[in-house]
Design a protein around this motif. Structure first.
Motif: not given
Length: 360
Positions: A61-69, A184-196
Motif C-alpha cells: 500500500l506504500n504506507i508513509p512513515d508517519d503511519y502506524d499499523i 496519505s489522504q486518510y487519517g485512519m484506515i481500518y479493515a476486517g480481515a475476513q474479506k480481502n
C-alpha cells in the motif's frame, strides 16, 4: 471432494496457494516443530511473522512513515466503538456519511461516545447511490469524517473522497488491497480481515501517528487504546496470532500476483464481465447507480422472485456457493474479492445464462 467457487461476503474465499502453504506448515512451521497456533506471541518466531506482515502490507500500500499499523480484535464492528472512543476525545463532534447498512451501524455506535454530525445520507433512495459531496454538511471543527467506501450488503462503492481538512477515517473492509489507494489522504484506515486479507479474527488499522495522542488512556481499556497498542506493537494482550500469520501469507501471495495495481486490473475485468451479463439480460437486474457499482460485492435480483430458492439450490449444486443476498435485503449477491479467480466469475455467468434459458 473438489473445491467450490465461494462467493461469500465474509468469511470469504482465500487463495488456494495460501491455504496449501498454511496446510504444509500447519504442524511444523519452518522446522521449529510447532504450529504457529502453538507459538508464544512474544517468541522470536512469531515476532518475525508480525514484522513480515507489517512490512509486506506497508510495501503493498506504500504506507508513509508517519503511519502506524495496528492489529486489533473484535472485527470492524468493535472498531465502530473503538474509533470514536479514541479519536473523538477533546472534540465536541464527529462527522459521519451514511451510505448503507455498515455506515449506519458505525454511526449508531459512535453516538454512544460523541455527538454525531450527519454529513449526508442516501437513505431516502434506499442507499442506491452516494450523496453529492458538494452538498455535504461538514463541521470542520469535528474530530474526523467517517466513510464506508464500500457497502458490502448493498453493493455500493466509491473511490473519490470529499474535500475537507478533517482526518478521514474509512472502513475499507471490503476493498482494501483490491485497488491502489493514497494512504496519505486518510487519517485512519481500518479493515476486517475476513474479506480481502485473511480469516476472521483480526482487524488491520493504518493510523496517522499524530492521531494516536488523542487516546485518553485514563478512561480507555488498555486493550482499546490505539496509542497503547502502537507502543506495544499490537501486543497489549495476546494477539490473534494465526490470523496474522495467514494475513502475511496473503500479502506474500498478492505480491507474487504483481501487487495491488495488477490485482485491480483483474478485479475490473471480473466486475465488468458480471455486470455486463446482468445488464444484457431482462431476467436479472441490479438497483445500484451505475457510477457507484461495487467491484467487490455484486447484488442482483431475478425478475421473478419466486425463482430465487430454485436459483440458489441449483447454483450450489453447480459448485457456486453462498450466493444468497444479505437477510436484510434479499436477492442474490456475488462477492468477488481478490481470491475469486476469473474462472469462478465466468462459471457464475455461464450458470446464470443457462438458468435464464431454462426458466426465462
Amino acid at each position: 471432494m473438489s473445491r467450490v467457487y465461494n462467493f461469500c461476503s465474509g468469511p470469504a474465499a482465500l487463495p488456494e496457494a495460501v491455504l496449501a502453504k498454511a496446510q504444509a506448515e500447519l504442524l511444523d512451521w519452518h522446522g521449529k516443530g510447532v504450529s504457529v497456533m502453538e507459538m508464544s506471541h512474544r517468541s522470536e518466531e512469531f515476532m518475525s511473522i508480525l514484522a513480515s506482515a507489517k512490512a509486506r502490507l506497508s510495501q503493498l500500500l506504500n504506507i508513509p512513515d508517519d503511519y502506524d499499523i495496528i492489529f486489533t480484535q473484535g472485527g470492524a464492528s468493535a472498531s465502530f466503538a473503538q474509533i470514536p472512543a479514541n479519536l473523538s476525545h477533546g472534540f465536541e463532534s464527529a462527522c459521519y456519511l451514511d451510505t448503507g447498512a455498515w455506515s449506519t451501524k458505525a454511526l449508531k455506535e459512535a453516538k454512544k461516545y460523541t455527538n454525531v454530525v450527519l454529513a449526508g445520507s442516501s437513505k431516502d433512495v434506499n442507499y442506491t447511490t452516494v450523496p453529492d459531496f458538494s452538498t455535504l454538511n461538514l463541521d470542520e471543527t469535528a474530530a474526523y469524517l467517517h466513510l464506508t467506501p464500500n457497502e458490502t450488503i448493498g453493493g455500493l462503492e466509491f473511490a473519490d473522497l470529499p474535500e475537507t481538512n478533517l482526518p478521514i477515517v474509512a472502513d475499507l473492509s471490503s476493498t482494501i488491497l483490491s485497488r491502489p489507494i493514497d494512504v496519505s489522504q486518510y487519517g485512519m484506515i481500518y479493515a476486517g480481515a475476513q474479506k480481502n486479507i485473511g480469516p476472521a479474527g483480526v482487524v488491520i488499522n493504518i493510523i496517522r501517528k499524530d492521531l494516536l495522542a488523542r487516546s485518553n488512556n485514563d478512561a480507555l481499556p488498555s486493550v482499546w487504546s490505539f496509542e497503547n497498542l502502537a507502543k506495544n506493537d499490537s501486543m497489549v494482550n495476546t494477539p490473534p496470532t494465526f490470523a496474522i500469520y495467514l494475513a502475511d501469507l496473503v500479502f506474500e501471495w498478492l505480491d507474487a500476483q504483481g501487487g495491488v495495481s495488477a490485482m485491480e486490473q483483474v478485479n475490473i475485468q471480473k466486475a465488468e464481465l458480471l455486470y455486463q451479463a446482468i445488464d444484457n439480460s431482462d431476467f436479472y437486474s441490479t438497483p445500484i447507480d451505475v457510477r457507484y457499482r461495487s467491484r467487490m460485492n455484486v447484488p442482483f435480483v431475478l425478475a421473478d422472485e419466486s425463482l430465487e430458492k430454485t436459483f440458489l439450490k441449483e447454483s450450489e449444486e453447480a459448485g457456486l456457493r453462498t450466493l444468497a443476498g444479505h437477510r436484510s435485503v434479499g436477492g442474490m449477491r456475488a462477492s468477488i474479492y481478490n481470491a475469486m479467480p476469473l474462472a469462478g466469475v465466468q462459471a457464475l455467468i455461464d450458470f446464470m445464462q443457462a438458468f435464464e434459458k431454462r426458466y426465462g
